[in-house]
Structures are given as C-alpha cells and as structure tokens.
Design an enzyme around this catalytic site. Structure first.
Site, PDB file in Angstrom:
ATOM      1  CG  ASP A  29      -2.050   0.988   1.123  1.00 36.00           C
ATOM      2  OD1 ASP A  29      -1.771   2.194   0.927  1.00 36.00           O
ATOM      3  OD2 ASP A  29      -3.210   0.587   1.241  1.00 36.00           O
ATOM      4  CG  HIS A  98      -8.788  -2.703  -1.793  1.00 33.43           C
ATOM      5  ND1 HIS A  98      -9.743  -1.977  -2.481  1.00 33.43           N
ATOM      6  CD2 HIS A  98      -8.519  -2.000  -0.668  1.00 33.43           C
ATOM      7  CE1 HIS A  98     -10.041  -0.887  -1.795  1.00 33.43           C
ATOM      8  NE2 HIS A  98      -9.311  -0.886  -0.687  1.00 33.43           N
TER       9      HIS A  98
HETATM   10  P1  5GP Z   1      -9.563   1.878   0.887  1.00 32.09           P
HETATM   11  O1  5GP Z   1      -9.478   3.274   1.465  1.00 32.09           O
HETATM   12  O2  5GP Z   1     -10.397   1.892  -0.378  1.00 32.09           O
HETATM   13  O3  5GP Z   1      -9.971   0.812   1.839  1.00 32.09           O
HETATM   14  O4  5GP Z   1      -8.089   1.501   0.486  1.00 32.09           O
HETATM   15  C1  5GP Z   1      -7.467   1.970  -0.661  1.00 32.09           C
HETATM   16  C2  5GP Z   1      -5.998   1.885  -0.428  1.00 32.09           C
HETATM   17  O5  5GP Z   1      -5.344   2.022  -1.666  1.00 32.09           O
HETATM   18  C3  5GP Z   1      -5.459   2.982   0.496  1.00 32.09           C
HETATM   19  O6  5GP Z   1      -4.881   2.409   1.651  1.00 32.09           O
HETATM   20  C4  5GP Z   1      -4.454   3.714  -0.379  1.00 32.09           C
HETATM   21  O7  5GP Z   1      -3.295   4.100   0.313  1.00 32.09           O
HETATM   22  C5  5GP Z   1      -4.139   2.692  -1.460  1.00 32.09           C
HETATM   23  N1  5GP Z   1      -3.756   3.294  -2.712  1.00 32.09           N
HETATM   24  C6  5GP Z   1      -4.408   4.286  -3.382  1.00 32.09           C
HETATM   25  N2  5GP Z   1      -3.755   4.583  -4.516  1.00 32.09           N
HETATM   26  C7  5GP Z   1      -2.678   3.763  -4.575  1.00 32.09           C
HETATM   27  C8  5GP Z   1      -1.626   3.612  -5.523  1.00 32.09           C
HETATM   28  O8  5GP Z   1      -1.534   4.281  -6.560  1.00 32.09           O
HETATM   29  N3  5GP Z   1      -0.699   2.657  -5.243  1.00 32.09           N
HETATM   30  C9  5GP Z   1      -0.766   1.876  -4.139  1.00 32.09           C
HETATM   31  N4  5GP Z   1       0.201   0.969  -3.967  1.00 32.09           N
HETATM   32  N5  5GP Z   1      -1.734   2.004  -3.216  1.00 32.09           N
HETATM   33  C10 5GP Z   1      -2.683   2.937  -3.436  1.00 32.09           C
END
Ligand code: 5GP
Length: 135
Positions: A29, A98
C-alpha cells in the site's frame, strides 16, 4: 475509465508488486498504515466485497494468508488485521475490491473503536432482523 488498481495491473503506473496469479495480485500500500501493509486486489474490477464472486473472494483471503505468512517471516509482527472497507462511509476510497493485510507491532498502532453499551433488546432485534434476512 480504469480504476487505479487496473492501471497498476496493466503496469501503466508503478507499484511494489509482491505476488500475482490469474485472479489476484498483491502489492505494498502506498500509504503504509504500519510497516509492510499490503493490499490483495482482484485482477478483474469488482466494486467491493459484496459485488465480488465467491471464488475470487475466497482466493483473495488465501493469498492474504500467504502474504501475511511472508510478512511474519520477514518483519516479525505480533499480529495482523485483515480488513476490507465497503462503501465511502466505511472508509473505502478505491472502488475496486481489495483486502488490506496490516501487520501489527504494538497496541494501538492502528485503532478501531468498538462499543459495549448494546442492550439485550438491541441484540434480540439484531438477531431477529439479520436471521430473517439470512433465510
Ligand atoms: P480503501 O481506502 O479503499 O480501503 O483503500 C485503498 C488503499 O489504496 C489505500 O490504503 C491507499 O493508500 C491505497 N492506494 C491508493 N492509490 C494507490 C496507488 O496508486 N498505489 C498503491 N500501492 N496504493 C494505493
């Protein structure tokens, strides 16, 4: 329009990719909740856990376990959170399913709050409505 994770899948944007197979991929992440925080992501884009076919979802958990075992060997955390946010209200920011695999090293390095003031009647009502919906 592609999700950010489809762009990572298609190598249009870089990532620290740890694992890939036909159904899922896992990479670090970009915002490390703790050291070694990984995501396990479906290769096909489904909006969230509730929209994901069971065979993909179960494989995501199996790969999450594999990644956690590797993190345990490499970084020696004391525990893990396996977490998947569904909906903006729950903190979902990327609408492509995810699983977060978050190693835990010390108490409160990640915090969630749980409430202990639910009444017996509340529990009974919850049991009734959810059991009805299950049948
Ligand atoms: P959510 O908030 O949807 O549960 O998690 C999305 C996750 O994706 C977040 O923890 C964020 O840091 C990660 N994320 C967003 N954009 C990117 C990216 O471009 N690359 C990576 N490796 N992680 C990302």
């Amino acid at each position: 329009m592609k999700t950010i994770f489809e762009k990572i899948r298609d190598k249009e944007i870089p990532s620290y990719m740890l694992y890939e197979d036909d159904l899922v991929m896992s990479f670090l992440d970009i915002s490390q909740a703790t050291k070694g925080h990984c995501l396990v992501v479906s290769k096909e884009s489904y909006k969230d856990v509730l929209e994901t076919p069971d065979h993909v979802l179960s494989h995501m958990m199996v790969v999450g376990k594999k990644i956690a075992e590797a993190i345990r060997v490499a970084l020696n955390p004391k525990g893990f959170n396996f977490l998947s946010n569904v909906g903006e209200i729950a903190g979902q920011t990327v609408f492509h399913v995810h699983l977060h695999v978050i190693p835990r090293y010390v108490k409160d390095d990640v915090t969630f709050s749980f409430h202990e003031n639910t009444s017996e009647k509340d529990f009974d009502d919850l049991l009734t409505s959810i059991t009805k919906a299950l049948s």
